[in-house]
Design an enzyme around this catalytic site. Structure first.
Site, PDB file in Angstrom:
ATOM      1  N   HIS A  91       9.874  -1.620   0.402  1.00 57.57           N
ATOM      2  CA  HIS A  91       9.682  -2.805   1.263  1.00 57.57           C
ATOM      3  C   HIS A  91       9.174  -4.020   0.484  1.00 57.57           C
ATOM      4  O   HIS A  91       8.946  -5.071   1.076  1.00 57.57           O
ATOM      5  CB  HIS A  91       8.712  -2.499   2.404  1.00 57.57           C
ATOM      6  CG  HIS A  91       9.163  -1.384   3.304  1.00 57.57           C
ATOM      7  ND1 HIS A  91      10.440  -1.321   3.829  1.00 57.57           N
ATOM      8  CD2 HIS A  91       8.522  -0.274   3.776  1.00 57.57           C
ATOM      9  CE1 HIS A  91      10.554  -0.224   4.572  1.00 57.57           C
ATOM     10  NE2 HIS A  91       9.407   0.432   4.549  1.00 57.57           N
TER      11      HIS A  91
HETATM   12 ZN   LIG Z   1       9.179   4.916   5.459  1.00 62.16          ZN
END
Ligand SMILES: [Zn+2]
Length: 298
Positions: free
Chosen positions: A118
């Site tokens: 992320h």
């Molecule tokens: Zn995850």
């Protein structure tokens, strides 16, 4: 098979839904159950700032190193900022570079950490500070060890940072199979996104992953695959809404290694997420991945 690991991978989070002591617990279980020997574990060194800057903005690195993230930037990480956290993610990025190198030598290697998919070039989010395996890919490309790479991201959450980093780059193919109705929002497009409905179980997941891998490997031949082996598609995960069993997750692992082996592509494994209600389940899933990986190492 080489296992890259450091006791300093622990992100120093205290009580948190992200059990960052899991890296140590995976190592201990591998030793206890004789799946690895102490000599299999290789200690990485910190990634260099120049390597990390192949992916991340220098300004972001400076803010991390000097504790100058803004309130909102720190909040977005969803984990507490600390000097230990910074050291851990630099180290873990060094670990993914090392795992990539070992995979090229031995067909398969595992970083017992990482998978921070992320993280974007200019910010971190969702427990991810630096995109360790994106840096590893850029490092190996820069020193001409590989031309092309593929990421196979089987974490329950879409690999938004990875998709953003490699979007429009025809030397890296990003495949993400994930629960559609879950963080992150928005989801920048991967080369191939497999969006699954809530509650998908073993059978449908494995069918979709098989088709996705076949399609990806038919149109793209990488010199290395980074396998992002998240434990959070598990049915008892607190942050996931898929319904995979231990057996299904192990079949998933085996499928990735088999498809790679069929094309003679080395695989470097990174662990990514895992938030099972019982920490032991997360450790079991990661340990199973290492055991399956070992079957495919030379
Ligand atoms: Zn995850």
């Amino acid at each position: 098979m080489k296992l890259v690991y450091s006791d300093h991978y622990d992100l120093n989070l205290g009580t948190h839904v992200f059990p960052s002591q899991k890296y140590r617990l995976v190592k201990e279980k591998l030793l206890r159950e004789r799946m690895a020997e102490p000599g299999d574990f290789i200690e990485p060194s910190l990634a260099s700032d120049d390597d990390i800057a192949l992916v991340h903005h220098r300004e972001y690195l400076r803010k991390l190193q000097t504790g100058k993230l803004s309130y909102l930037e720190a909040l977005r990480l969803e984990i507490p900022y600390s000097p230990e956290l910074v050291r851990a993610v630099w180290l873990c990025t060094g670990g993914s570079i090392l795992a990539g190198r070992f995979a090229l030598e031995d067909r398969v290697a595992v970083n017992v950490g990482g998978g921070f998919h992320h993280a974007y070039p200019d910010h971190g989010e969702g427990f991810c500070v630096l995109n360790d395996f994106a840096v590893a890919i850029r490092h190996l490309q820069k020193d001409k060890t590989i031309d092309r790479a593929m990421t196979v991201d089987c974490d329950v959450h879409q690999g938004n940072g990875t998709a953003a980093i490699f979007g429009g780059d025809h030397t890296v193919f990003t495949l993400s199979i994930h629960q559609e109705n879950n963080y992150p929002y928005p989801k920048p497009p991967s080369s191939l996104d497999i969006n699954l409905r809530d509650g998908v179980g073993d059978e449908e997941y494995l069918k979709e992953l098989t088709q996705g891998l076949d399609r990806a490997l038919a149109e793209f031949s990488p010199g290395l695959i980074f396998y992002v082996a998240g434990a959070d598609p598990y049915r008892d995960d607190q942050l996931g809404g898929l319904k995979l069993s231990f057996e299904g997750l192990e079949k998933r692992d085996r499928l990735v290694f088999e498809k790679a082996r069929a094309k003679n592509i080395p695989v470097a494994v990174v662990l990514a997420g895992g938030y099972a209600r019982r920490l032991d389940d997360t450790i079991q899933i990661h340990t199973n991945t290492v055991r399956v990986a070992k079957e495919f190492a030379k």
